[in-house]
Design an enzyme around this catalytic site. Structure first.
Site, PDB file in Angstrom:
ATOM      1  N   ASP A 121      -1.628  -6.407   5.739  1.00 11.59           N
ATOM      2  CA  ASP A 121      -1.208  -6.572   4.719  1.00 11.59           C
ATOM      3  C   ASP A 121      -0.810  -7.957   4.084  1.00 11.59           C
ATOM      4  O   ASP A 121       0.085  -8.511   4.805  1.00 11.59           O
ATOM      5  CB  ASP A 121       0.028  -5.857   4.079  1.00 11.59           C
ATOM      6  CG  ASP A 121      -0.428  -4.105   4.308  1.00 11.59           C
ATOM      7  OD1 ASP A 121      -0.842  -3.564   3.319  1.00 11.59           O
ATOM      8  OD2 ASP A 121       0.012  -3.868   5.298  1.00 11.59           O
TER       9      ASP A 121
ATOM     10  N   ASP B 132      -3.868  -5.134   0.659  1.00  9.95           N
ATOM     11  CA  ASP B 132      -4.261  -4.486   2.198  1.00  9.95           C
ATOM     12  C   ASP B 132      -5.735  -4.935   2.343  1.00  9.95           C
ATOM     13  O   ASP B 132      -6.477  -4.315   1.623  1.00  9.95           O
ATOM     14  CB  ASP B 132      -4.226  -2.913   1.879  1.00  9.95           C
ATOM     15  CG  ASP B 132      -4.563  -2.124   3.146  1.00  9.95           C
ATOM     16  OD1 ASP B 132      -5.019  -2.894   4.112  1.00  9.95           O
ATOM     17  OD2 ASP B 132      -4.585  -0.847   3.064  1.00  9.95           O
TER      18      ASP B 132
ATOM     19  N   ASP C 140       2.737   4.648   5.446  1.00  6.85           N
ATOM     20  CA  ASP C 140       2.294   4.083   6.711  1.00  6.85           C
ATOM     21  C   ASP C 140       2.275   2.456   6.536  1.00  6.85           C
ATOM     22  O   ASP C 140       2.490   1.744   7.574  1.00  6.85           O
ATOM     23  CB  ASP C 140       1.025   4.469   7.495  1.00  6.85           C
ATOM     24  CG  ASP C 140      -0.065   4.658   6.423  1.00  6.85           C
ATOM     25  OD1 ASP C 140       0.066   4.517   5.163  1.00  6.85           O
ATOM     26  OD2 ASP C 140      -0.773   5.251   6.958  1.00  6.85           O
TER      27      ASP C 140
ATOM     28  N   ASN D 111       0.977  -1.333  -0.150  1.00  2.10           N
ATOM     29  CA  ASN D 111      -0.069   0.001   0.043  1.00  2.10           C
ATOM     30  C   ASN D 111       0.784   1.266  -0.118  1.00  2.10           C
ATOM     31  O   ASN D 111       1.510   1.515   1.060  1.00  2.10           O
ATOM     32  CB  ASN D 111      -0.840   0.102   1.248  1.00  2.10           C
ATOM     33  CG  ASN D 111      -1.897   1.140   1.193  1.00  2.10           C
ATOM     34  OD1 ASN D 111      -1.512   2.129   0.906  1.00  2.10           O
ATOM     35  ND2 ASN D 111      -3.174   0.958   1.600  1.00  2.10           N
TER      36      ASN D 111
ATOM     37  N   GLU E 288      -3.761   1.714  -3.092  1.00  2.00           N
ATOM     38  CA  GLU E 288      -4.092   3.311  -2.350  1.00  2.00           C
ATOM     39  C   GLU E 288      -3.241   4.168  -3.306  1.00  2.00           C
ATOM     40  O   GLU E 288      -2.262   5.005  -2.803  1.00  2.00           O
ATOM     41  CB  GLU E 288      -3.823   3.392  -1.067  1.00  2.00           C
ATOM     42  CG  GLU E 288      -4.937   4.562  -0.384  1.00  2.00           C
ATOM     43  CD  GLU E 288      -4.779   4.540   1.231  1.00  2.00           C
ATOM     44  OE1 GLU E 288      -5.465   5.360   1.650  1.00  2.00           O
ATOM     45  OE2 GLU E 288      -4.291   3.669   1.638  1.00  2.00           O
TER      46      GLU E 288
END
Length: 262
Positions: A222, A151, A251, A7, A34
């Protein structure tokens, strides 16, 4: 073959990190989530210059998934079946030729679902998970290597978070969420990391807030979920945790599966 899920949390904001990582990590197929980019605005040229074929399924400002690969896919399918009215870009499937057949690789970004008392968000998450289960059930009948990478926004077990009490009321850890994940797993899918290691804790996400990274207050959300044919070819899994310490990091960190498809 090295297949990685990551991600990226905004591909244009992290493009330099992504290019540096591609050179360092040298993956064969990358599942990004994302990307937060429409297809036409994705930084395709820079990634192609790095030696990767690019396929995207994006939307403006949020969500979005992509597949980067050293080999060109034979086929690409965009969007998770089961709801023609779902406009959120959260799923892309690539079919790639390997020495003894094909491997199907999906990049998925499962809905967060918070707050769980929201009349739309949490039901959407559970419905999406059921659609994913139906998709996986159908694909498993092909008896081909299938990798559902992404994710998941699911903390499978208490040891997959730093403090279960903190996450008890969160959509990522609610019993219904974990039950839906177990239903998916019970189709015969293998959690690649847990198949290769019983070490705890292992985290893939650290929030930007409250010094989570420095305190190692992470969660594991994940996942690489494998069909039996993919699980049979799994060699190892690595969480590339050091990337979280880079400047302007996502993150999340990359999770890599190593497979022998020869």
């Amino acid at each position: 073959m090295k297949i990685v899920t990551w991600n990226i949390n905004g591909v244009r904001a992290r493009i330099e990190n992504l290019l540096t990582w591609l050179k360092e990590s040298d993956p064969d197929i990358v599942c990004l989530q994302e990307i937060k980019s429409q297809d036409e605005n994705f930084p395709r040229a820079a990634i192609e210059d790095a030696g990767y074929h690019v396929e995207t399924h994006g939307q403006k400002g949020f969500n979005g998934v992509a597949l980067l690969s050293k080999i060109k896919p034979d086929e690409i399918n965009r969007g998770l079946p089961g709801d023609d009215g779902d406009e959120q870009a959260r799923f892309i499937e690539g079919i790639y030729s390997v020495e003894n057949g094909v491997v199907r690789v999906c990049s998925l970004y499962l809905p967060n679902g918070n707050p769980p008392d929201d009349p739309v968000k949490y039901p959407y998450k559970l419905n999406w998970m059921e659609r994913l289960r139906s998709f996986a059930e159908e694909r498993l009948t092909l008896e081909e290597p299938l990798i559902l990478a992404g994710d998941y926004n699911v903390i499978p077990e208490p040891h997959d978070c730093h403090d279960p009490a903190v996450w008890a009321g969160d959509a990522l850890f609610l019993p219904k969420t974990r039950h839906s994940f177990r239903r998916l797993e019970n189709l015969g899918l293998t959690d690649a990391l847990r198949a290769s290691s019983d070490a705890v804790p292992v985290y893939t996400f650290w929030d930007y807030q409250a010094g989570a990274w420095q305190k190692n207050n992470g969660i594991r959300i994940d996942h690489l979920m494998l069909s039996p044919e993919a699980a049979d070819r799994l060699q190892s899994v690595a969480v590339e945790k050091h990337v979280r310490a880079w400047e302007k990091p996502s993150d999340h960190v990359p999770v890599a599966g190593y497979f022998n498809f020869g």
